[in-house]
Design a protein around this motif. Structure first.
Motif, PDB file in Angstrom:
ATOM      1  N   GLY A   1      32.158  89.006 -13.844  1.00  0.00           N
ATOM      2  CA  GLY A   1      33.211  89.985 -13.723  1.00  0.00           C
ATOM      3  C   GLY A   1      33.177  90.612 -12.495  1.00  0.00           C
ATOM      4  N   SER A   2      34.344  91.509 -12.143  1.00  0.00           N
ATOM      5  CA  SER A   2      34.418  92.402 -10.957  1.00  0.00           C
ATOM      6  C   SER A   2      35.163  93.446 -11.350  1.00  0.00           C
ATOM      7  N   ASP A   3      34.844  94.641 -11.330  1.00  0.00           N
ATOM      8  CA  ASP A   3      35.528  95.935 -11.246  1.00  0.00           C
ATOM      9  C   ASP A   3      35.864  96.606  -9.946  1.00  0.00           C
ATOM     10  N   THR A   4      37.220  96.879  -9.867  1.00  0.00           N
ATOM     11  CA  THR A   4      37.888  97.504  -8.506  1.00  0.00           C
ATOM     12  C   THR A   4      38.392  98.436  -8.726  1.00  0.00           C
ATOM     13  N   GLY A   5      38.921  99.435  -7.789  1.00  0.00           N
ATOM     14  CA  GLY A   5      39.601 100.589  -8.055  1.00  0.00           C
ATOM     15  C   GLY A   5      40.091 100.976  -6.618  1.00  0.00           C
ATOM     16  N   THR A   6      41.322 102.028  -6.605  1.00  0.00           N
ATOM     17  CA  THR A   6      41.942 102.548  -5.523  1.00  0.00           C
ATOM     18  C   THR A   6      42.330 103.976  -6.201  1.00  0.00           C
ATOM     19  N   ALA A   7      41.893 105.059  -4.959  1.00  0.00           N
ATOM     20  CA  ALA A   7      42.527 106.376  -5.392  1.00  0.00           C
ATOM     21  C   ALA A   7      42.965 106.954  -4.073  1.00  0.00           C
ATOM     22  N   ALA A   8      44.336 107.432  -4.057  1.00  0.00           N
ATOM     23  CA  ALA A   8      44.939 107.604  -2.823  1.00  0.00           C
ATOM     24  C   ALA A   8      45.824 109.056  -3.033  1.00  0.00           C
ATOM     25  N   ILE A   9      45.970 109.899  -1.985  1.00  0.00           N
ATOM     26  CA  ILE A   9      46.543 110.956  -1.960  1.00  0.00           C
ATOM     27  C   ILE A   9      47.203 111.199  -0.748  1.00  0.00           C
ATOM     28  N   GLY A  10      48.488 111.930  -0.887  1.00  0.00           N
ATOM     29  CA  GLY A  10      49.207 112.226   0.237  1.00  0.00           C
ATOM     30  C   GLY A  10      49.895 113.772   0.108  1.00  0.00           C
ATOM     31  N   TYR A  11      50.134 114.185   1.013  1.00  0.00           N
ATOM     32  CA  TYR A  11      50.511 115.673   1.215  1.00  0.00           C
ATOM     33  C   TYR A  11      51.618 115.882   2.331  1.00  0.00           C
ATOM     34  N   GLN A  12      52.829 116.233   1.893  1.00  0.00           N
ATOM     35  CA  GLN A  12      54.053 116.441   2.873  1.00  0.00           C
ATOM     36  C   GLN A  12      53.664 117.978   3.437  1.00  0.00           C
ATOM     37  N   VAL A  13      53.026 118.032   4.575  1.00  0.00           N
ATOM     38  CA  VAL A  13      52.757 119.219   5.223  1.00  0.00           C
ATOM     39  C   VAL A  13      54.028 119.963   5.336  1.00  0.00           C
ATOM     40  N   THR A  14      54.851 119.291   6.380  1.00  0.00           N
ATOM     41  CA  THR A  14      56.325 119.815   6.354  1.00  0.00           C
ATOM     42  C   THR A  14      57.120 118.551   6.473  1.00  0.00           C
ATOM     43  N   PRO A  15      58.500 119.010   6.383  1.00  0.00           N
ATOM     44  CA  PRO A  15      59.632 118.075   6.142  1.00  0.00           C
ATOM     45  C   PRO A  15      59.334 116.444   6.925  1.00  0.00           C
ATOM     46  N   GLN A  16      58.660 116.785   8.334  1.00  0.00           N
ATOM     47  CA  GLN A  16      58.314 115.791   9.144  1.00  0.00           C
ATOM     48  C   GLN A  16      56.972 115.172   9.054  1.00  0.00           C
ATOM     49  N   TRP A  17      55.981 115.819   8.674  1.00  0.00           N
ATOM     50  CA  TRP A  17      54.559 115.431   8.828  1.00  0.00           C
ATOM     51  C   TRP A  17      54.218 115.141   7.436  1.00  0.00           C
ATOM     52  N   ARG A  18      53.235 114.008   7.285  1.00  0.00           N
ATOM     53  CA  ARG A  18      52.581 113.579   6.093  1.00  0.00           C
ATOM     54  C   ARG A  18      51.177 113.155   6.208  1.00  0.00           C
ATOM     55  N   VAL A  19      50.477 113.734   5.273  1.00  0.00           N
ATOM     56  CA  VAL A  19      48.780 113.200   5.617  1.00  0.00           C
ATOM     57  C   VAL A  19      48.504 112.249   4.458  1.00  0.00           C
ATOM     58  N   LEU A  20      47.937 111.237   4.788  1.00  0.00           N
ATOM     59  CA  LEU A  20      47.481 110.138   3.656  1.00  0.00           C
ATOM     60  C   LEU A  20      46.171 110.015   3.492  1.00  0.00           C
TER      61      LEU A  20
END
Length: 641
Positions: free
Chosen positions: A404-423
């Protein structure tokens, strides 16, 4: 981690273009950054935020909400490429490096963010293709003519797609009928004996939509091994022939239920140089097939499901030197999604069955044939509210051979301004040992899965036609399988072993904008893909991985001028090494490509393409020449019936 390309003695070449590579990178870097800040009139650009993608989460999602490093290529991008295979299209994309043993029909490897070619999942209309005898899918056998759209996801994705997704995922979508009957015809020719023909018909009739396409391409090629210092070899041209077809049928039974059948078949007959025997025509015969049937249902506004069954085949044969291997992969998948408030729960059940026919499988319970299966269960949660977005995915795969193999992913994004986004994201991935690596004459039944641990952070800017992206990543790959020295296996020549470790880290800068009627886009990759195997006495610690550069990038400009659409593109790569010990240097290069389309009439278009316009001599694999200057002239006719 090495390319699947064969290594042969190094010939004498013309002077390479390594001196131009630093200038090309300086130009790409400055223009990628300045393009993103240009203030100008709007114009079309790549990766429009209105696009909907499915590869990132296996459910429809607006491109602007995706938390992965994603690129979408459209039919317009494909038609500009005009000739070659999928690999020729991808080599100019962020994070991609191509290695090829000669022309378009030769063995081809694709490195994504420095990961080996076997660490990228390749999917055709939802059906995975793979080889259990070599390093992943056959890139050279995937034709451009059948492709309508390509979705690229970079980074660890095994929590969504299972085995192999250490470096990323590439999904190919064939054409689909969605309107009144449409006929598309294309023909063209170029130097090196190049001839290309394709025809497609698509449309919608009642509840049934359809798309059928056939194509053929052939070339006399060029001398892929100009071994001027070896009189035993007779110089000859190494050409190729490609015949391919695709079919897509859909039935929209009602507003909530759809049935679909897709199929693709591609055959490549390519010449190569393997022996010094005069007048010997060495050939490789490559076949790729993919067939899938699916049922999509919407049970209520919140609940959706998709069930599919499919089969793919990869066949590779050499003549007159006798070698034949064939992989069949059958898959069953049931996935669904349920919306709860601002979130969505995804669930997945999947089964994969691999079968390999290869005469070298001496240790298999059935000599010459080996089988295995993987069963998987997965779940994910997608949530977004206001400026904040979250995604969590987990998956368990159980392999009948290694466990067996266990895998995972966690992601977050934040829209700082209407133009800028951090991921930002963290993810794990794996690749199961192939059946050949376990049961061949050089196999090792004690092999375990290769594992990847990826972390990345991104910053994205978008305003109108202006876009800028920066992604920084680090991927540590453990238990790498290499062909090692004897002593740990039954073969006196050596066997496959889990002994290596690689560290893939770097940054990718992308930009797109417009200056008046001039549209600009480009990317620059600065990376450090290194062997970090920490074993006493190991000589290659800290060395660059074979055939991977520290910097590569591309820059494209195009504009409309009356009935003309004119484009130019530079693809550049820094110096690489052809061996793991970093003693055999391959010079850097910068290639200029030009393309143009002219509207001869409402339904008729002239296509012009010039690859490697300055006729630069360069190598991506030691001992093998790359394509010289190539030109193509074609006509495309599309008309609604």
């Amino acid at each position: 981690m090495t390319s699947s390309a064969r290594r042969l003695p190094r010939p004498t070449f013309r002077a390479t273009s390594s001196a131009t590579a630093p200038l090309a990178f300086a130009l790409i870097s400055s223009l990628v950054q300045s393009a993103a800040w240009a203030q100008s009139s709007p114009g079309p650009g790549p990766n429009k935020l209105g696009s909907v993608v499915v590869t990132a989460t296996r459910s429809p999602q607006a491109l602007g909400q995706v938390l992965s490093d994603v690129t979408v290529l459209t039919r317009a991008d494909i038609e500009r490429q005009a000739i070659g295979s999928l690999a020729d299209l991808l080599r100019s994309q962020p994070g991609f490096e191509m290695v090829r043993n000669g022309g378009a029909g030769a063995n081809t490897s694709m490195f994504v963010r420095g990961a080996d070619t076997r660490h990228t999942v390749v999917i055709i209309d939802g059906q995975r293709i793979d080889s259990q005898a070599s390093s992943g899918a056959s890139w050279a056998a995937i034709p451009l003519a059948q492709i309508d759209r390509v979705e690229i996801v970079r980074g660890a994705a095994s929590a969504i797609w299972g085995s192999d997704a250490i470096g990323g995922v590439v999904q190919i979508f064939t054409r689909k009928g969605d309107s009144r009957p449409q006929v598309d015809l294309g023909l063209g020719a170029g130097n090196l004996g190049l001839v290309k023909l394709d025809a497609a018909i698509s449309g919608l009739s009642g509840i049934v939509d359809y798309a059928v396409s056939v194509a053929a391409e052939q070339s006399n090629g060029f001398n892929a091994r100009p071994v001027l210092n070896d009189p035993k070899f007779t110089p000859d041209d190494d050409g190729y022939r490609n015949r391919n077809a695709s079919l897509r049928l859909g039935a929209q039974l009602n507003a909530a239920h759809r049935l679909e059948l897709t199929g693709l078949n591609s055959h490549v007959d390519a010449q190569y140089d393997a022996t010094a025997k005069p007048k010997t025509d060495d050939q490789t015969l490559s076949d790729t097939r993919a067939l899938r049937a699916g049922w999509t249902a919407q049970w209520n506004p919140e609940l959706n499901s998709n069930f599919s069954v499919g089969e793919s085949m990869e066949r590779y044969e050499t003549r007159p030197s006798p070698y034949l291997t064939e992989t069949k992969l059958r898959s069953y998948s049931l996935n669904g999604s349920y919306k709860i408030g601002d979130g969505q729960i995804n669930a997945l059940l999947e089964r994969r069955e691999d079968r390999l026919n290869n005469s070298g499988l001496s240790a298999s319970p059935t000599p010459g044939r080996a089988e295995r299966h993987q069963d998987a269960i997965g779940a994910g949660y997608i949530w977004g509210s206001g400026p904040l977005s979250l995604q969590l995915h987990g998956r368990h795969d159980k392999d009948s051979e290694f466990g067996g193999s266990d895998t995972g992913t966690a992601a977050i994004g934040y829209q700082v301004t209407p133009q800028w986004r951090v991921l930002s994201s963290l993810g794990t991935a794996f690749r199961a040992p192939t059946l050949y690596q376990r049961f061949s004459d050089y196999g090792n039944p004690k092999l375990i899965a290769e594992e990847g641990k990826n972390a990345e952070i991104g910053l994205k800017f978008s305003e109108g036609v202006h876009a800028l992206g920066l992604t920084v990543y680090r991927n540590l790959v453990d238990n790498l399988i290499i062909f090692g020295a004897p002593g740990l296996c039954r073969s006196e020549y050596g066997c496959y072993q889990n002994v290596n470790q690689a560290r893939l880290q770097g940054l990718t800068l992308t930009g797109a904008s417009a200056v008046g009627s001039l549209r600009l886009s480009g990317s620059l990759d600065l990376q450090s893909p290194k062997d970090v195997t920490d074993t006493p006495g190991y000589a290659n610690y800290g060395k660059l991985l074979t055939r991977r550069s520290k910097q590569h990038g591309s820059l494209r400009a195009d504009t409309d001028l009356g009935l003309w659409t004119l484009g130019a593109q530079v693809v550049a790569s820094g110096m690489r090494y052809d061996d793991a010990a970093n003693t055999k240097r391959l010079g850097g290069y910068a290639l200029l490509g030009l393309d143009a389309q002219y509207k001869l009439g409402r339904d008729l278009q002239l296509q012009l393409k010039l690859d490697n316009a300055l006729d630069k001599a360069y190598q991506t694999a030691g001992g093998y020449a790359s394509a010289p200057r190539q030109f193509f002239i074609g006509l495309r006719h599309g008309v609604s019936l």
